[in-house]
Design an enzyme around this catalytic site. Structure first.
Site, mmCIF file in Angstrom:
data_model
loop_
_atom_site.group_PDB
_atom_site.id
_atom_site.type_symbol
_atom_site.label_atom_id
_atom_site.label_comp_id
_atom_site.label_asym_id
_atom_site.label_seq_id
_atom_site.Cartn_x
_atom_site.Cartn_y
_atom_site.Cartn_z
ATOM 1 N N THR A 167 0.862 -1.186 0.104
ATOM 2 C CA THR A 167 -0.092 0.177 -0.136
ATOM 3 C C THR A 167 0.724 1.126 0.109
ATOM 4 O OG1 THR A 167 0.049 0.050 2.419
ATOM 5 C CG2 THR A 167 -1.835 -1.081 1.590
ATOM 6 N N ASP A 168 0.429 2.250 -0.589
ATOM 7 C CA ASP A 168 0.886 3.712 -0.606
ATOM 8 C C ASP A 168 0.280 3.725 1.164
ATOM 9 O OD1 ASP A 168 1.832 6.129 -0.303
ATOM 10 O OD2 ASP A 168 0.815 6.909 -1.991
ATOM 11 N N TRP A 169 1.396 4.822 2.019
ATOM 12 C CA TRP A 169 1.030 4.691 3.327
ATOM 13 C C TRP A 169 -0.625 4.962 3.549
ATOM 14 C CZ3 TRP A 169 5.088 2.808 2.658
ATOM 15 C CH2 TRP A 169 6.159 2.745 3.560
#
Ligand SMILES: *[C@@H]1O[C@H](CO)[C@@H](O)[C@H](O)[C@H]1NC(C)=O
Ligand SMILES: *[C@@H]1O[C@H](CO)[C@@H](O)[C@H](O)[C@H]1NC(C)=O
Ligand SMILES: *[C@@H]1O[C@H](CO)[C@@H](O)[C@H](O)[C@H]1NC(C)=O
Ligand SMILES: *[C@@H]1O[C@H](CO)[C@@H](O)[C@H](O)[C@H]1NC(C)=O
Ligand SMILES: *[C@@H]1O[C@H](CO)[C@@H](O)[C@H](O)[C@H]1NC(C)=O
Ligand SMILES: *[C@@H]1O[C@H](CO)[C@@H](O)[C@H](O)[C@H]1NC(C)=O
Ligand SMILES: *[C@@H]1O[C@H](CO)[C@@H](O)[C@H](O)[C@H]1NC(C)=O
Ligand SMILES: *[C@@H]1O[C@H](CO)[C@@H](O)[C@H](O)[C@H]1NC(C)=O
Ligand SMILES: *[C@@H]1O[C@H](CO)[C@@H](O)[C@H](O)[C@H]1NC(C)=O
Ligand SMILES: *[C@@H]1O[C@H](CO)[C@@H](O)[C@H](O)[C@H]1NC(C)=O
Ligand SMILES: *[C@@H]1O[C@H](CO)[C@@H](O)[C@H](O)[C@H]1NC(C)=O
Length: 748
Positions: A268-270
């Site tokens: 995931t992106d953050w």
């Protein structure tokens, strides 16, 4: 058959002079592996793990790096360190090279440099013991105001895809796992719901787009990255068709892992995960940074009560471990020390890229290059000429800072260990060449600026005006104008100085209309986002030690509304323009931009001759490596799938000659016009080669069209299909029809 073999031989030989990739590949003596081998090794590795241990690997943990996958001491697994950025080792570490950014390397249109830059970046990641490098950034420059355009490769999927390919290979050749991002359609930061703006944004934008546009524009560079063998892909924070990217079954399981045959992991992106079951069943493998408790240890219970199948957990962990074997991280990988000084002499390649990506936009009566023994009286204006007031470590914009820009801001920013601004470099040049220099960097001090025009020395002066435009992650730009009213500065100087040269230090598109036609603006150089060698690179160009050859990676419109696309401030971002982006859109609506995609001048001139189009017969070498990429460099870790999409179908050759007075380069650009059946824009970029030539030297350039290059995405068949009819081939030096040099065609 013999004729065909000779042709192939010629294709190979005729290529070698123009490709000349400096390939110090595998000095490290890494034993790379195929995906098949790596998956087998990952399977036997995970066979010794308990369910608890497997689950533990699916989420990040706290640690020294931006992202951390935990170690498993019992089985002698030391974990992974994951770190930004696409343009050098970031997140505030020390002793790291601030490379020219993505938008700048793309503007070189030079595959050799694409690769060498990535190798240099990969060496620094490896040297610091980082396992995953977050890059390439391959979202498309759809919105001129997108705050992250500077990290990516511009508005064209083919150009972006070539960058994606060579970036991935350069990084992974160093044994570092590349992470292509942000998957997918993260073309704006407004309402993207990422970590930078907190998670409390009630509006998450949804990119709504049709299937053809998805395949032909936004998925294209990701497909190139997968073909290159990328080990990891980061899903984005936005939604696609109203479903979040990290829990989108269609984009992750269907398109990426299904159609493209992607075998690595998705992380995931953050804070991109918003729950547990949905993302995992939709293809997500790793939750980052992992503190939200959606994945990791908690998954044990989900497996035990049957809501997530054990086989899915095994698949996730195999995808997490396989890339480690793929790029040989089991062999003498350095220990983690993020501040280890690993810069070596990377400033040299950085300077080369910095000047190769600068673009000569305007050069009236060949005012440039300046003659260092004639043009010795130099006045310098603008905050962007000098250093920032705030120190080099600023990742976010502060209006008091100003100063030359080396990169944009946000998580993509690499803290410079040093940086050479233009003023400093001009001072050094001035010492050697006895210049008289005057400068004013406070660009609002019009009293002092006006006073310079009455100087005794203000005669036969060269005025260099520096302007800049910044942007950063999390925030889109409010307009396409410069910082601190740089337009007014240009006009004020140009009113008084008949030899005004403007230096444009910009993250992405800019509106030049207020000043570009001023008769005293006799020269303009687009200096881009050039990294920490900025000043030296620019001086090389100004005084002719380097002949500029960079080309725009987007069009510069006369009116912002001409782009036809913009940031959406409501929940929907409808990609209604379809495949008609940038020059494809300008062609469709007959709009003339200020400067076209692909445009850029040189100090020399070129002639083009002898266009030849020939068909490549693949029957002859069905069992041998045959794609355009494979003919250049093949790695064990490539993943071309079995589709044959990257097989060469046509070879297009022409002869280019330097007919001017300077050594220099031209980018031979191939635009293709498809048969009606394909429903494509007037022309599409499908090949390029940057060619460097001595005066009077000529070279044959060979461009290859692969099966994919001449296909369109058929939404009914759900396949890439070659259209029937006449294809027109244009060899040009920009997307401007007036720049077309040669024309030919073939029929299918
Ligand atoms: C643990 O791994 C390291 C390299 O990562 C290796 O040198 C060492 O021999 C391994 N130890 C065992 C007990 O397998
Ligand atoms: C999004 O919706 C459009 C229109 O229904 C469809 O053509 C496209 O395939 C969908 N894409 C995804 C990724 O869901
Ligand atoms: C998810 O996508 C896969 C691959 O296309 C498909 O087999 C599966 O049925 C999809 N699952 C759901 C819930 O739509
Ligand atoms: C399975 O366990 C998880 C974690 O405890 C829980 O959130 C979920 O509701 C459970 N599902 C079922 C069907 O029991
Ligand atoms: C620069 O100017 C000097 C003096 O006029 C001249 O001799 C020299 O040839 C010029 N250099 C170039 C590269 O044109
Ligand atoms: C500077 O000169 C311009 C004309 O070139 C004039 O319009 C402007 O008012 C002057 N500014 C100041 C502060 O003197
Ligand atoms: C730019 O386009 C907008 C919308 O089409 C129009 O209203 C405006 O007048 C244009 N501006 C210029 C300077 O042409
Ligand atoms: C985007 O498309 C959707 C579905 O067609 C529509 O409901 C929505 O109003 C559109 N949004 C905008 C801003 O045009
Ligand atoms: C290249 O040719 C154009 C027109 O043919 C001419 O205007 C220009 O001055 C030439 N440039 C150089 C550097 O010779
Ligand atoms: C074009 O290429 C073909 C195949 O290599 C060759 O037979 C032919 O002579 C070439 N034609 C020209 C005009 O160079
Ligand atoms: C280039 O060719 C021209 C015309 O044949 C000739 O006059 C000139 O000397 C040549 N220049 C070089 C550097 O070879």
């Amino acid at each position: 058959m013999l004729r065909i073999r000779l042709l192939l031989l010629c294709v190979f030989l005729c290529w070698s002079p123009t490709i000349s990739i400096i390939d110090d590949f595998n000095q490290l003596r890494i034993t790379f592996r195929t995906w098949e081998q790596s998956i087998a090794m990952a399977k036997s590795f995970i066979n010794q793990l308990t369910l608890e241990e497997k689950c533990h690997l699916t989420a990040g943990v706290g640690g020294t790096c931006a992202g951390n996958i935990a170690s498993l001491v019992r089985v002698n697994f030391s974990g992974f360190c994951l770190q930004d950025t696409p343009s050098g080792v970031g997140d505030g570490v020390l002793y790291s090279t601030t490379f020219a950014s993505g938008i700048h390397i793309a503007a070189t249109w030079d595959r050799d440099l694409f690769y060498r830059r990535a190798v240099a970046i990969g060496k620094e990641f490896r040297g610091k013991g980082v396992h995953y490098a977050f890059g390439p950034m391959i979202n498309i420059d759809r919105n001129a105001r997108h705050g992250r355009n500077w990290e990516g490769f511009g508005s064209d999927p083919y150009l972006s895809g070539e960058n994606a390919y060579f970036y991935t290979q350069g990084i992974q050749d160093q044994g570092v796992i590349a992470t292509a991002k942000h998957y997918i359609c993260n073309e704006q930061d407004t309402h993207r719901s990422g970590v930078m703006k907190g998670d409390n944004d009630p509006i998450v934008y949804s990119a709504n787009l049709d299937d053809k546009t998805m395949h032909e524009i936004y998925l294209w560079p990701f497909a190139s990255s997968v073909a290159a063998g990328v080990g990891s892909i980061m899903c984005s924070a936005n939604e696609i068709n109203e479903t979040r990217a990290c829990q989108n079954n269609k984009t992750q399981n269907d398109l990426l892992k299904g159609e493209l045959g992607y075998l690595g992991n998705i992380l995931t992106d953050w804070m991109g995960a918003k729950s547990t079951i949905d993302p995992i069943l939709s293809g997500l493998d790793i939750d980052m940074p992992g503190t939200d408790g959606y994945m990791g240890d908690v998954l044990v219970k989900f497996v035990q009560n049957g809501s997530i199948p054990q086989s899915r957990i095994d698949d996730m962990v195999i995808r997490i471990i396989a890339p480690y074997y793929l790029v040989g991280q089991d062999q003498n990988y350095p220990t983690i020390d993020l501040d280890r000084n690993v810069m070596g002499n990377n400033y040299l390649i950085n300077r080369e890229i910095s000047r190769a990506g600068m673009i000569l936009l305007k050069n009236i009566n060949n005012i440039l290059p300046l003659n260092s023994s004639m043009n010795t009286n130099i006045y310098i204006y603008g905050q962007a000429a000098g250093q920032t007031n705030c120190g080099l470590e600023q990742t976010a914009w502060n209006t008091n800072c100003g100063g030359a820009l080396y990169q944009g801001g946000g998580s993509g920013f690499v803290r410079p260990s040093y940086a050479i601004d233009p003023l400093t470099a001009l001072m050094q040049k001035g010492r050697e060449n006895h210049f008289q220099i005057r400068y004013i960097t406070n660009q609002n001090d019009f009293v002092s600026i006006n006073r310079t025009f009455h100087d005794r020395a203000f005669e036969n002066v060269i005025c260099l005006v520096f302007i800049s435009a910044w942007s950063e992650e999390g925030i889109d730009r409010t307009d396409l104008y410069t910082f601190d009213n740089g337009e007014q500065l240009v006009l004020t100087v140009a009113e008084n100085c008949y030899q005004t040269i403007v230096l444009v230090n910009s993250v992405s598109q800019l509106n030049l209309e207020r000043w570009i036609d001023h008769p005293n603006v006799v020269g303009t150089i687009w200096t881009g986002m050039p990294g920490s060698e900025y000043g030296y690179a620019l001086v090389d160009i100004l005084f002719g030690d380097y002949n500029p050859g960079g080309k725009l990676v987007f069009s510069l419109a006369k009116n912002d509304s001409d782009f036809g696309t913009d940031i959406s401030f409501i929940g929907d971002s409808n990609y209604t323009e379809g495949v008609f982006l940038d020059y494809r859109h300008f062609d469709k609506y007959n709009i003339t931009p200020r400067y076209y995609f692909g445009y850029g001048l040189s100090y020399t001139n070129f002639s083009f001759n002898q266009l030849n189009i020939s068909q490549v017969n693949n029957d002859d070498n069905q069992n041998s490596p045959s794609s355009i990429y494979k003919q250049r460099r093949i790695r064990l870790y490539n993943n071309f799938g079995y589709s044959g999409l990257y097989d060469p179908i046509y070879t297009i050759t022409c002869i280019i000659k330097n007919i001017g007075k300077f050594y220099g380069s031209e980018v031979v650009q191939l635009y293709l016009n498809f048969p009606i059946e394909a429903q494509e824009p007037l022309k599409i970029l499908r090949g390029f080669q940057r060619v460097y030539l001595e005066v009077n030297q000529s070279k044959q350039v060979a461009l290859v069209l692969t099966r994919k290059d001449i296909s369109y995405w058929n939404v009914i068949n759900q396949q890439w299909i070659i259209a029937h009819g006449k294809y027109t081939v244009w060899i040009s030096t920009s997307a401007n029809n007036a720049d077309i040099k040669l024309q030919g065609s073939f029929n299918i």
